[in-house]
Write a protein that holds these residues in place. Sequence first.
Motif, PDB file in Angstrom:
ATOM      1  N   VAL A 145       0.856  -1.185   0.000  1.00  9.13           N
ATOM      2  CA  VAL A 145       0.000   0.000   0.000  1.00  9.13           C
ATOM      3  C   VAL A 145       0.890   1.233   0.000  1.00  9.13           C
ATOM      4  O   VAL A 145       1.779   1.371   0.847  1.00  9.13           O
ATOM      5  CB  VAL A 145      -0.934   0.017   1.221  1.00  9.13           C
ATOM      6  N   VAL A 146       0.682   2.110  -0.971  1.00  5.30           N
ATOM      7  CA  VAL A 146       1.523   3.294  -1.161  1.00  5.30           C
ATOM      8  C   VAL A 146       0.667   4.541  -1.015  1.00  5.30           C
ATOM      9  O   VAL A 146      -0.340   4.697  -1.707  1.00  5.30           O
ATOM     10  CB  VAL A 146       2.193   3.291  -2.552  1.00  5.30           C
ATOM     11  N   ARG A 147       1.050   5.430  -0.142  1.00  4.86           N
ATOM     12  CA  ARG A 147       0.325   6.689   0.030  1.00  4.86           C
ATOM     13  C   ARG A 147       0.817   7.723  -0.969  1.00  4.86           C
ATOM     14  O   ARG A 147       1.955   7.684  -1.429  1.00  4.86           O
ATOM     15  CB  ARG A 147       0.501   7.218   1.458  1.00  4.86           C
ATOM     16  N   GLY A 281       4.091   7.052   6.672  1.00  2.54           N
ATOM     17  CA  GLY A 281       4.190   7.666   5.356  1.00  2.54           C
ATOM     18  C   GLY A 281       4.853   6.792   4.312  1.00  2.54           C
ATOM     19  O   GLY A 281       4.635   6.983   3.120  1.00  2.54           O
ATOM     20  N   CYS A 282       5.651   5.809   4.734  1.00  6.35           N
ATOM     21  CA  CYS A 282       6.338   4.977   3.754  1.00  6.35           C
ATOM     22  C   CYS A 282       5.416   3.853   3.288  1.00  6.35           C
ATOM     23  O   CYS A 282       4.444   3.515   3.956  1.00  6.35           O
ATOM     24  CB  CYS A 282       7.625   4.409   4.345  1.00  6.35           C
ATOM     25  N   PRO A 283       5.701   3.245   2.147  1.00  6.86           N
ATOM     26  CA  PRO A 283       4.892   2.113   1.696  1.00  6.86           C
ATOM     27  C   PRO A 283       4.925   0.968   2.702  1.00  6.86           C
ATOM     28  O   PRO A 283       5.920   0.765   3.399  1.00  6.86           O
ATOM     29  CB  PRO A 283       5.566   1.712   0.374  1.00  6.86           C
ATOM     30  N   ILE A 284       3.831   0.235   2.787  1.00  3.75           N
ATOM     31  CA  ILE A 284       3.710  -0.902   3.697  1.00  3.75           C
ATOM     32  C   ILE A 284       3.477  -2.160   2.879  1.00  3.75           C
ATOM     33  O   ILE A 284       2.534  -2.208   2.077  1.00  3.75           O
ATOM     34  CB  ILE A 284       2.547  -0.708   4.682  1.00  3.75           C
ATOM     35  N   MET A 285       4.318  -3.164   3.082  1.00  8.15           N
ATOM     36  CA  MET A 285       4.146  -4.451   2.421  1.00  8.15           C
ATOM     37  C   MET A 285       3.546  -5.448   3.411  1.00  8.15           C
ATOM     38  O   MET A 285       4.107  -5.694   4.470  1.00  8.15           O
ATOM     39  CB  MET A 285       5.482  -4.977   1.884  1.00  8.15           C
ATOM     40  N   ILE A 286       2.413  -6.021   3.029  1.00  5.91           N
ATOM     41  CA  ILE A 286       1.734  -7.004   3.859  1.00  5.91           C
ATOM     42  C   ILE A 286       1.974  -8.367   3.236  1.00  5.91           C
ATOM     43  O   ILE A 286       1.605  -8.598   2.087  1.00  5.91           O
ATOM     44  CB  ILE A 286       0.224  -6.716   3.924  1.00  5.91           C
ATOM     45  N   VAL A 287       2.584  -9.261   4.001  1.00  2.03           N
ATOM     46  CA  VAL A 287       3.014 -10.545   3.451  1.00  2.03           C
ATOM     47  C   VAL A 287       2.259 -11.682   4.121  1.00  2.03           C
ATOM     48  O   VAL A 287       2.289 -11.820   5.344  1.00  2.03           O
ATOM     49  CB  VAL A 287       4.529 -10.755   3.628  1.00  2.03           C
ATOM     50  N   ARG A 288       1.611 -12.481   3.320  1.00  7.95           N
ATOM     51  CA  ARG A 288       0.936 -13.681   3.805  1.00  7.95           C
ATOM     52  C   ARG A 288       1.728 -14.911   3.410  1.00  7.95           C
ATOM     53  O   ARG A 288       2.400 -14.930   2.380  1.00  7.95           O
ATOM     54  CB  ARG A 288      -0.464 -13.790   3.181  1.00  7.95           C
ATOM     55  N   ASP A 289       1.602 -15.964   4.220  1.00 10.71           N
ATOM     56  CA  ASP A 289       2.120 -17.271   3.843  1.00 10.71           C
ATOM     57  C   ASP A 289       1.129 -17.861   2.843  1.00 10.71           C
ATOM     58  O   ASP A 289      -0.028 -18.098   3.174  1.00 10.71           O
ATOM     59  CB  ASP A 289       2.235 -18.156   5.072  1.00 10.71           C
TER      60      ASP A 289
END
Length: 296
Positions: A145-147, A281-289
């Motif tokens: 997710v990038v703001r 403010g920085c991009p957030i990477m959401i990682v699933r197995d």
Amino acid sequence: MRSNGPIVVGVNGSAGSTAAVAWAARSAALHHARLHLVHVLDPTADYGPGITAPLTGTDYARLEEYGRWVLDTATEQARIVVRALRDIDITAEVAHQAVGPALLDRTVGARMMAVGTRERGTVRRALLGSVSAVLARRADCPVVVVRDVTPIAEARWLPIVVGVDGTEVSEPAIESALVEASMRGVRLLALHAWTGVELPAAPGGEVAPAKQIVLAESLAGWQERFPDVEIQREVVTDRPEHYLLERSAHAQLLVVGCRGRGGFASLLWGSTSQALLISVGCPIMIVRDVHAVRAE
């Protein structure tokens, strides 16, 4: 996640979408991956105030024409971003589906998916709203997710931060964070928040060794697999969201798992996460197995 799959980005013409395209284009160039742009033309969506009647064929044709224009604009933007790096394949499509299923379908076989969100829109809606909640919980690849306030160019030499909670959920997040750090030539900060019973500090005021065990075990073997990445470790005693926010202020990417027994992995679905996600403010990477995703 597929190591040879495309990086997919949802495109809708908003400022957040523009930021997501820029981030995804640079990432695709670094990964030597194809960039795939998707504009979703949702036949069930509400396209504006006062529009209550079903869309006519003319209305739909105009929306599709607008979608093509949005994709053409995003494609040109992506080409400008990657011009100084390397040529990559850029593809685009208009998807005629509901937004959630359309984006979810395109995570299958993808390396990652990027979506944008507006500063005032907010990140809460992006991550906790119905569409992004489905992506974060069910996507077959990491979701970023990038703001629209993210300074992509200025942040490229900043470190990557990964939250480690000591469960198996952290493993895919650690691996993804290390891959991104290696591709970008930056260091990785692995952060663990100790939320259990308070232990006495070691002599000299250092963090008690017992608090370091979880992080040390979680990172065991990773340095050998990624010898080019400098891995820094930090253990704090407090709720994790405060420290994630503090450290991510000087990071180019925050990587977290999306569920687990407390700690970082459960952050995205807890009430305290809303303030954090709105502020980061920085991009957030959401990682699933991916195996956990398919088992549900």
